[in-house]
Design a protein around this motif. Structure first.
Motif, PDB file in Angstrom:
ATOM      1  N   GLY A   1     -12.375  13.230  -3.018  1.00 27.14           N
ATOM      2  CA  GLY A   1     -12.619  13.663  -1.775  1.00 27.14           C
ATOM      3  C   GLY A   1     -12.814  12.640  -0.874  1.00 27.14           C
ATOM      4  O   GLY A   1     -12.140  12.505   0.418  1.00 27.14           O
ATOM      5  N   GLU A   2     -13.503  11.968  -1.074  1.00 26.51           N
ATOM      6  CA  GLU A   2     -13.949  10.521  -0.274  1.00 26.51           C
ATOM      7  C   GLU A   2     -12.401   9.661  -0.313  1.00 26.51           C
ATOM      8  O   GLU A   2     -12.257   9.259   0.937  1.00 26.51           O
ATOM      9  N   ALA A   3     -11.757   9.619  -1.354  1.00 27.03           N
ATOM     10  CA  ALA A   3     -10.504   8.966  -1.421  1.00 27.03           C
ATOM     11  C   ALA A   3      -9.747   9.541  -0.400  1.00 27.03           C
ATOM     12  O   ALA A   3      -8.983   8.789   0.428  1.00 27.03           O
ATOM     13  N   ARG A   4      -9.551  10.879  -0.471  1.00 20.59           N
ATOM     14  CA  ARG A   4      -8.420  11.516   0.629  1.00 20.59           C
ATOM     15  C   ARG A   4      -8.940  11.507   2.019  1.00 20.59           C
ATOM     16  O   ARG A   4      -7.855  11.504   2.839  1.00 20.59           O
ATOM     17  N   ARG A   5     -10.188  11.651   2.226  1.00 18.30           N
ATOM     18  CA  ARG A   5     -10.717  11.245   3.521  1.00 18.30           C
ATOM     19  C   ARG A   5     -10.241   9.921   4.336  1.00 18.30           C
ATOM     20  O   ARG A   5      -9.803   9.894   5.124  1.00 18.30           O
ATOM     21  N   ALA A   6     -10.527   8.657   3.233  1.00 19.95           N
ATOM     22  CA  ALA A   6     -10.324   7.792   3.703  1.00 19.95           C
ATOM     23  C   ALA A   6      -8.626   7.371   4.091  1.00 19.95           C
ATOM     24  O   ALA A   6      -8.242   6.760   4.784  1.00 19.95           O
ATOM     25  N   ILE A   7      -7.752   7.909   3.130  1.00 21.91           N
ATOM     26  CA  ILE A   7      -6.202   8.054   3.243  1.00 21.91           C
ATOM     27  C   ILE A   7      -6.005   8.679   4.645  1.00 21.91           C
ATOM     28  O   ILE A   7      -5.160   8.320   5.200  1.00 21.91           O
ATOM     29  N   LYS A   8      -6.530   9.721   4.532  1.00 19.47           N
ATOM     30  CA  LYS A   8      -6.074  10.556   5.905  1.00 19.47           C
ATOM     31  C   LYS A   8      -6.628   9.682   7.352  1.00 19.47           C
ATOM     32  O   LYS A   8      -6.073   9.712   8.227  1.00 19.47           O
ATOM     33  N   ASP A   9      -7.828   9.115   7.113  1.00 26.86           N
ATOM     34  CA  ASP A   9      -8.211   8.327   8.323  1.00 26.86           C
ATOM     35  C   ASP A   9      -7.245   7.011   8.578  1.00 26.86           C
ATOM     36  O   ASP A   9      -7.542   6.486   9.288  1.00 26.86           O
ATOM     37  N   GLY A  10      -6.515   6.837   7.599  1.00 26.87           N
ATOM     38  CA  GLY A  10      -5.639   5.470   7.804  1.00 26.87           C
ATOM     39  C   GLY A  10      -6.552   4.207   7.287  1.00 26.87           C
ATOM     40  O   GLY A  10      -6.017   3.074   7.709  1.00 26.87           O
TER      41      GLY A  10
END
Length: 441
Positions: free
Chosen positions: A390-399
């Motif tokens: 989940g943290e990985a996906r948030r980092a990706i989403k935030d660019g």
């Protein structure tokens, strides 16, 4: 075998100069902090300012490469050579079979075959730092040439008779070992006689009148001056350079217990450059004096930058550039600078060659992942740059996540063959400075 017709392998030698702002070589050596102890200072200063003399420095083959401590001696050899004097570069094929006494314990004795290989390696390295051309061209010598044919009886009668045991046991290193639990063997105790014999032989064969080395070798250096005085009734000189330490008193040139080697196979150009770049503000000016040929004026300007603009690290960059270029060449130095910039997004990471990429990423967190399972989400988690999917996906989403400096847009897609650097690596970055390397399993 003695060699007299070698050629240097370093084009930088042609650009090196002593600083013309000093009235004498002796003044410059002192200003650079290269004089710790010497025999008659006035006589030595006069000799260095006079007609060309022959001098030598010895390097024992106790490893396959020279290190930073040796670099101090090599550059001192070069400075004296630039003043018109002629160097003898001695690689100790015989003394290397014994090894000078260490403060704590006996050295491990290596086979003649191993030592002979190290002799060749060190000779090849030395050629890089001094010139073998012209009137002041260097000569490479090996003390095995004049010791291997001497019998024990001849050595004791002709050389040993000049040495007094009372004087020998007063040498600092010998005294420490005698007072230690282990003591000292006759083999290592005799080392100073062998080194003294070197000076006598070079005095007789080449007219050598100056020997220098690290100040911790002072007992061995003066063994030579005393032997020449007793055997030939002649006065010769010795100079001890200081042992380089950091401002906090720790030994210079050690990294996690390992020497900073001059061989790129043992210490990569990138690690070498970073070592110099990371010198403290308190040490960097002294390092510039010892390890570069920058003038007093240039170093004064860099000292001003340390005082007024330390955040720019101009002195450290100058030091790292000069020493890495000297040891590894300008091309290699450009590569490591470009590689360091590339991994933080300021260059093309695909252009970094594999050895440099390995060196740059040596201290980064690493993970091994099968190519068929290499998704951005998994890579971020496996390398520890994030704690969960989940943290990985948030980092990706935030660019804020990158693979090989390219921003990640799809965290679930498996990377393609073209994404793997040199077919085996991926550089993962979260934010500006959090980096990791993935190895293809």
């Amino acid at each position: 075998m003695t060699q007299t017709s070698l050629e240097s392998t370093n084009p930088a030698l042609a650009e090196q100069r002593n600083d013309a702002s000093f009235e004498s070589l002796w003044q410059e050596l002192n200003w650079r902090g290269l004089v710790h102890v010497s025999t008659d200072e006035g006589a030595l200063e006069e000799a260095l300012a006079g007609d060309p003399l022959v001098y030598y420095c010895g390097f024992d083959p106790t490893a396959a490469s020279l290190h930073l401590g040796h670099l101090v001696q090599l550059l001192t050899m070069r400075r004296i050579q630039l003043a018109g004097h002629r160097p003898l570069a001695l690689v100790g094929g015989s003394t290397g079979l014994i090894g000078d006494p260490r403060p704590s314990s006996e050295r491990t004795l290596h086979t003649p075959e191993i030592v002979a290989g190290w002799v060749d390696s060190l000779q090849n390295q030395i050629k890089h730092y001094i010139s073998f051309d012209g009137d002041s061209g260097a000569t490479m010598v090996n003390n095995l040439d004049w010791t291997q044919g001497v019998s024990a009886i001849e050595f004791l009668r002709d050389i040993g008779k000049y040495f007094r045991v009372g004087t020998m046991i007063k040498k600092d290193i010998v005294a420490k070992r005698l007072n230690s639990e282990e003591g000292i063997s006759y083999t290592e105790f005799s080392y100073q006689i062998l080194q003294g014999f070197d000076y006598l032989q070079l005095f007789r064969q080449y007219g050598c009148t100056l020997q220098f080395g690290g100040s911790d070798q002072w007992g061995n250096l003066t063994s030579g001056t005393e032997l020449v005085r007793r055997a030939e009734n002649a006065h010769v000189h010795a100079l001890g350079t200081p042992l380089i330490t950091n401002s906090d008193g720790t030994k210079f040139g050690k990294s996690e217990g390992n020497a900073i080697w001059l061989d790129s196979e043992l210490c990569s150009p990138y690690a070498f450059y970073q070592f110099w770049l990371n010198q403290s503000d308190a040490d960097v000016i002294d390092r510039l004096k010892v390890f570069t040929f920058r003038t007093r004026e240039e170093i004064a300007e860099l000292a001003r930058s340390v005082e007024e603009e330390p955040f720019k690290r101009a002195a450290q960059r100058a030091l790292a550039w000069d020493v890495t270029s000297l040891v590894h060449g300008e091309e290699a130095t450009h590569k490591v600078i470009e590689a360091a910039e590339a991994i933080f997004g300021k260059g093309e990471i695909a252009e970094i060659d594999e050895p440099t990429l390995n060196a740059v990423s040596a201290e980064l967190p690493r993970a091994s992942v099968p190519a068929s399972e290499a998704t951005a989400v998994r890579l971020l988690v496996d390398t520890g740059l994030v704690k969960s999917n989940g943290e990985a996906r948030r980092a990706i989403k935030d660019g804020g996540a990158y693979i090989n400096n390219a921003k990640i847009t799809d965290g679930e897609a498996v990377l393609t063959e073209a994404d793997w650097l040199h077919g085996k690596f991926l550089l993962i970055r979260r934010g500006k400075k959090n980096l990791a390397l993935v190895h293809r399993s």
